[in-house]
Design a protein around this motif. Structure first.
Motif, PDB file in Angstrom:
ATOM      1  N   GLY A 291      -0.902   0.365 -16.444  1.00 49.95           N
ATOM      2  CA  GLY A 291       0.019   1.655 -16.407  1.00 49.95           C
ATOM      3  C   GLY A 291       0.876   1.690 -15.083  1.00 49.95           C
ATOM      4  O   GLY A 291       1.504   2.576 -14.736  1.00 49.95           O
ATOM      5  N   PHE A 292       0.605   0.626 -14.178  1.00 51.86           N
ATOM      6  CA  PHE A 292       1.226   0.634 -13.011  1.00 51.86           C
ATOM      7  C   PHE A 292       2.502   0.073 -12.889  1.00 51.86           C
ATOM      8  O   PHE A 292       2.708  -1.021 -13.638  1.00 51.86           O
ATOM      9  N   LYS A 293       3.483   0.615 -12.517  1.00 48.42           N
ATOM     10  CA  LYS A 293       4.806   0.084 -12.468  1.00 48.42           C
ATOM     11  C   LYS A 293       4.845  -0.867 -11.438  1.00 48.42           C
ATOM     12  O   LYS A 293       5.121  -0.771 -10.104  1.00 48.42           O
TER      13      LYS A 293
ATOM     14  N   ILE B 254       4.019   3.908   2.418  1.00 45.48           N
ATOM     15  CA  ILE B 254       3.286   3.325   1.799  1.00 45.48           C
ATOM     16  C   ILE B 254       2.250   4.047   1.567  1.00 45.48           C
ATOM     17  O   ILE B 254       1.433   4.678   2.465  1.00 45.48           O
ATOM     18  N   GLU B 255       1.843   4.424   0.339  1.00 50.24           N
ATOM     19  CA  GLU B 255       0.967   5.525   0.105  1.00 50.24           C
ATOM     20  C   GLU B 255      -0.824   4.942   0.193  1.00 50.24           C
ATOM     21  O   GLU B 255      -1.594   5.563   0.811  1.00 50.24           O
ATOM     22  N   SER B 256      -0.944   3.543  -0.114  1.00 49.17           N
ATOM     23  CA  SER B 256      -1.986   2.921  -0.141  1.00 49.17           C
ATOM     24  C   SER B 256      -1.871   1.566  -0.068  1.00 49.17           C
ATOM     25  O   SER B 256      -0.547   1.003  -0.544  1.00 49.17           O
TER      26      SER B 256
ATOM     27  N   THR C  75      -6.996   2.450   2.400  1.00 47.11           N
ATOM     28  CA  THR C  75      -6.975   0.744   2.480  1.00 47.11           C
ATOM     29  C   THR C  75      -8.207   0.514   1.665  1.00 47.11           C
ATOM     30  O   THR C  75      -9.293   0.827   1.791  1.00 47.11           O
ATOM     31  N   TYR C  76      -7.880  -0.393   0.513  1.00 45.14           N
ATOM     32  CA  TYR C  76      -8.910  -1.046  -0.193  1.00 45.14           C
ATOM     33  C   TYR C  76      -8.953  -2.724   0.300  1.00 45.14           C
ATOM     34  O   TYR C  76      -7.849  -3.431   0.336  1.00 45.14           O
ATOM     35  N   ILE C  77     -10.049  -3.045   0.839  1.00 40.34           N
ATOM     36  CA  ILE C  77     -10.530  -4.256   1.381  1.00 40.34           C
ATOM     37  C   ILE C  77     -11.361  -5.114   0.386  1.00 40.34           C
ATOM     38  O   ILE C  77     -12.483  -4.778   0.012  1.00 40.34           O
ATOM     39  N   PHE C  78     -10.908  -6.245  -0.175  1.00 42.95           N
ATOM     40  CA  PHE C  78     -11.454  -7.275  -1.221  1.00 42.95           C
ATOM     41  C   PHE C  78     -11.719  -8.599  -0.129  1.00 42.95           C
ATOM     42  O   PHE C  78     -10.809  -9.029   0.472  1.00 42.95           O
ATOM     43  N   ALA C  79     -12.965  -8.965  -0.302  1.00 39.27           N
ATOM     44  CA  ALA C  79     -13.416 -10.309   0.276  1.00 39.27           C
ATOM     45  C   ALA C  79     -14.217 -10.911  -0.784  1.00 39.27           C
ATOM     46  O   ALA C  79     -14.542 -10.408  -1.779  1.00 39.27           O
TER      47      ALA C  79
ATOM     48  N   TRP D  53     -11.001  -1.778  -8.435  1.00 41.21           N
ATOM     49  CA  TRP D  53      -9.672  -1.498  -7.706  1.00 41.21           C
ATOM     50  C   TRP D  53      -8.670  -0.535  -8.383  1.00 41.21           C
ATOM     51  O   TRP D  53      -8.157   0.245  -7.916  1.00 41.21           O
ATOM     52  N   SER D  54      -8.695  -0.809  -9.818  1.00 43.71           N
ATOM     53  CA  SER D  54      -7.705   0.005 -10.469  1.00 43.71           C
ATOM     54  C   SER D  54      -8.290   1.448 -10.599  1.00 43.71           C
ATOM     55  O   SER D  54      -7.393   2.305 -10.486  1.00 43.71           O
ATOM     56  N   GLN D  55      -9.440   1.556 -10.546  1.00 50.32           N
ATOM     57  CA  GLN D  55      -9.841   3.118 -10.319  1.00 50.32           C
ATOM     58  C   GLN D  55      -9.806   3.704  -9.338  1.00 50.32           C
ATOM     59  O   GLN D  55      -9.367   4.615  -9.129  1.00 50.32           O
ATOM     60  N   TRP D  56      -9.815   2.836  -8.174  1.00 52.50           N
ATOM     61  CA  TRP D  56      -9.327   3.415  -6.675  1.00 52.50           C
ATOM     62  C   TRP D  56      -8.020   3.558  -6.612  1.00 52.50           C
ATOM     63  O   TRP D  56      -7.650   4.645  -6.110  1.00 52.50           O
ATOM     64  N   LEU D  57      -7.128   2.613  -7.301  1.00 54.69           N
ATOM     65  CA  LEU D  57      -5.632   2.862  -7.016  1.00 54.69           C
ATOM     66  C   LEU D  57      -5.073   4.153  -7.773  1.00 54.69           C
ATOM     67  O   LEU D  57      -4.122   4.904  -7.634  1.00 54.69           O
ATOM     68  N   ILE D  58      -5.542   4.522  -8.994  1.00 56.54           N
ATOM     69  CA  ILE D  58      -5.073   5.594  -9.974  1.00 56.54           C
ATOM     70  C   ILE D  58      -4.668   6.920  -9.037  1.00 56.54           C
ATOM     71  O   ILE D  58      -3.532   7.400  -9.259  1.00 56.54           O
ATOM     72  N   PRO D  59      -5.757   7.407  -8.379  1.00 56.23           N
ATOM     73  CA  PRO D  59      -5.424   8.576  -7.703  1.00 56.23           C
ATOM     74  C   PRO D  59      -3.949   8.448  -6.375  1.00 56.23           C
ATOM     75  O   PRO D  59      -3.579   9.656  -6.165  1.00 56.23           O
ATOM     76  N   PHE D  60      -3.869   7.543  -6.275  1.00 59.24           N
ATOM     77  CA  PHE D  60      -2.670   7.109  -5.209  1.00 59.24           C
ATOM     78  C   PHE D  60      -1.259   6.985  -5.960  1.00 59.24           C
ATOM     79  O   PHE D  60      -0.103   6.573  -5.327  1.00 59.24           O
ATOM     80  N   SER D  61      -1.315   7.025  -7.430  1.00 59.17           N
ATOM     81  CA  SER D  61      -0.315   6.430  -8.067  1.00 59.17           C
ATOM     82  C   SER D  61       0.431   7.340  -8.842  1.00 59.17           C
ATOM     83  O   SER D  61       1.682   7.072  -9.599  1.00 59.17           O
TER      84      SER D  61
END
Length: 573
Positions: A257-259, A328-330, A455-459, A534-542
């Protein structure tokens, strides 16, 4: 059998032969303009000549060589002297167990370890020793008996079975790749961008000299109101984010559901050779953010960035902040290195000699070939990404299996010389991203410590381009709410890990107070793909859920052409 005198003569001759071998290697490897700190092979020789009880004495190395030889001729019981390291697949075939080829294999392994041991004992500083060790490993990998027809029993067996046709076919493939300028890693006839790669539906809604902006068609009835902009690396084509439907990060983001919008960078042509890092910030990242805001009817957007795309986004944010552009929100940094204190093995290809030569040409501009960059990255894992295909394609005459990720890996993009040289100097050599106000972009001093954006950091744990410990250091730079997640596998396979496949795992730990090792020690392993986290983290900023738009673009930014657009389809000659 040998008497004492003949044994001494034998070892002396062997020592002289090895020294001549090393000297020949040095003569081939040293740079055209030797500088004391830029000639690791010369330093190696100097160090060895200062510490040569190791060479002159009857060392374990010589004893192992003797044991191998005596075992081969039956003078003593045959026993394994050396075995391949875990994960080394070069000698897995049963043909390598034949006495002669087993001897060749073990002789190579013993000699390789001896060379690496000599490097460790050289009288030089740690940095030079590390560089020597890297290039010694490159040398011994290249000299593997698996890489030569007459010392590879698999190749010889196949040649006999096919009456030489396998070698003839291999020669054809070698000539074709020499003309192309790259090693073929997959059956390229099976892939085409726009047909079975990069096929998520959408439209190009904006373009300039530098990039096309893709807007993807929603696949859900409702979408989140705040758009998501994806900024991939400009070193490669964007469709690593959109390979095929089952392993597409783009398709996954749309399905949640992300635009979704995405930057498709143009491969630089000679006419674009003047472009600087500032241009990628101003006319790339900032322009894309502005267009996405206007089309998405949102004051702020979320941004996901990958590899060098993350450094572009990170350096754009202070510029935007100085202009009062709170857009930029996130931000998500996917395998991005901000702190280059320990950049991994790629540092061995970057030195001041290279930068000085390039900076002398900056006024003229120019292009850094994508194939050159691709070869550098492949050299970091030469056994997997070079020699494996040399053996399969040229010695065995086989066509590699179709693999979308490797097709993308060979579909490189050019960069502008000023932009890339700025990147190497400021990020790799001077590590300026961790030094507030040490350089400016678009007239703004760059200070990443002022960024307070969530910020979400993935390595990725086995990443050979962005070591995960270096990615973790970003948690010491950005000052906003942070989440650090570590995935399994490497730079690409770790990042592009689709939820449907349910493969691998990832680690999470809310406690970022310690160093990377402390973080990992306290981390919890979770099965499957990090995309879910990541998608669960992003939802509150969307933002809130709204009805999915039925059209692309708007009155000011009308659709230009269907995704994937023209830019991504351009291939290097």
């Amino acid at each position: 059998m040998f008497n004492n005198k003949s044994m001494d003569e034998f070892f002396q001759q062997l020592t002289e032969t090895n020294q001549k071998l090393l000297q020949s290697w040095v003569n081939l490897s040293q740079p055209g303009e030797p500088v004391a700190d830029l000639a690791p092979m010369q330093q190696l020789m100097a160090g060895l000549t200062q510490s040569n009880p190791f060479l002159a004495q009857h060392s374990d190395f010589y004893q192992q060589q003797l044991d191998l030889w005596l075992g081969l001729i039956g003078a003593k019981e045959k026993a394994p002297v050396a075995v391949p390291e875990k994960g080394d697949r070069r000698f897995n075939a049963p043909e390598w167990e034949q006495p002669l080829f087993d001897y060749i294999k073990q002789n190579y392994l013993v000699t390789s370890r001896w060379l690496l041991q000599m490097v460790e004992q050289a009288h030089t500083d740690d940095a030079a020793r590390e560089k020597m060790s890297f290039f010694t490993r490159q040398y011994v990998d290249a000299m593997s008996p698996a890489n030569f027809a007459f010392t590879n029993p698999e190749v010889m067996k196949l040649a006999l079975e096919t009456k030489g046709e396998s070698l003839q076919e291999g020669m054809k493939k070698l000539m074709a790749d020499m003309q192309k300028g790259t090693i073929t890693m997959t059956d390229e006839s099976q892939f085409e961008v726009g047909k079975n790669l990069g096929i998520s539906p959408g439209q190009v809604v904006f373009e300039n000299e530098l990039f096309q902006l893709l807007q993807y068609t929603p696949s859900t009835a409702k979408v989140y109101s705040r758009p998501l902009l994806i900024v991939p690396p400009c070193v490669n084509k964007y469709y690593i984010m959109d390979l095929q439907p089952d392993n597409s990060l783009v398709a996954y983001a749309v399905s949640q559901g992300f635009k979704t919008f995405l930057v498709s960078w143009k491969s630089v042509t000679p006419e674009m050779g003047h472009l600087k890092w500032d241009d990628y910030v101003e006319n790339g990242v900032i322009t894309a953010c502005d267009v996405v805001r206007k089309i998405g009817k949102a004051e702020k957007i979320n941004v996901l960035s990958f590899c060098i795309g993350g450094e572009l986004v990170s350096t754009a944010m202070p510029v935007m902040q100085a202009r009062g552009l709170d857009w930029i929100e996130s931000v998500t940094l996917m395998t991005v290195m901000i702190d280059h204190t320990e950049p991994g093995d790629i540092k061995h290809f970057i030195d001041w000699n290279l930068i000085r030569k390039r900076e002398a040409l900056l006024n003229e501009g120019g292009v850094i070939g994508g194939k050159e960059l691709s070869r550098t990255f492949s050299a970091l894992r030469s056994n997997d990404l070079i020699w494996n295909y040399v053996v399969n394609n040229y010695l065995k005459g086989k066509t590699p299996a179709p693999f979308d990720l490797l097709y993308w890996n060979n579909d490189s993009a050019n960069l502008a010389l000023p932009m890339h040289t700025f990147f190497l100097r400021n990020m790799y050599l001077e590590n300026n991203l961790i030094k507030p106000n040490s350089f400016s972009l678009c007239g703004v001093p760059i200070d990443l410590t002022t960024i307070t954006t969530p910020t979400y950091i993935f390595a990725a744990r086995e990443d050979h381009i962005v070591p995960w410990q270096s990615a973790y250091l970003s948690t010491r730079i950005f000052k906003g709410p942070l989440r650090y997640v570590l995935g399994a596998s490497g730079h690409i396979a770790g990042a592009i890990n689709p939820v449907k496949a349910n493969k691998r795992n990832y680690w999470v730990n809310e406690d970022l107070s310690g160093d990377s090792e402390a973080w990992f020690h306290g981390a919890q392993s979770r099965p499957g793909s990090w995309w879910q986290d990541w998608s669960q983290w992003l939802i509150p900023f969307s933002g809130e859920e709204i009805a999915a738009p039925k059209t692309h673009g708007n009155a000011a930014f009308k659709p230009i052409e269907p995704a994937p657009g023209r830019y991504v389809k351009e291939r290097l000659d």
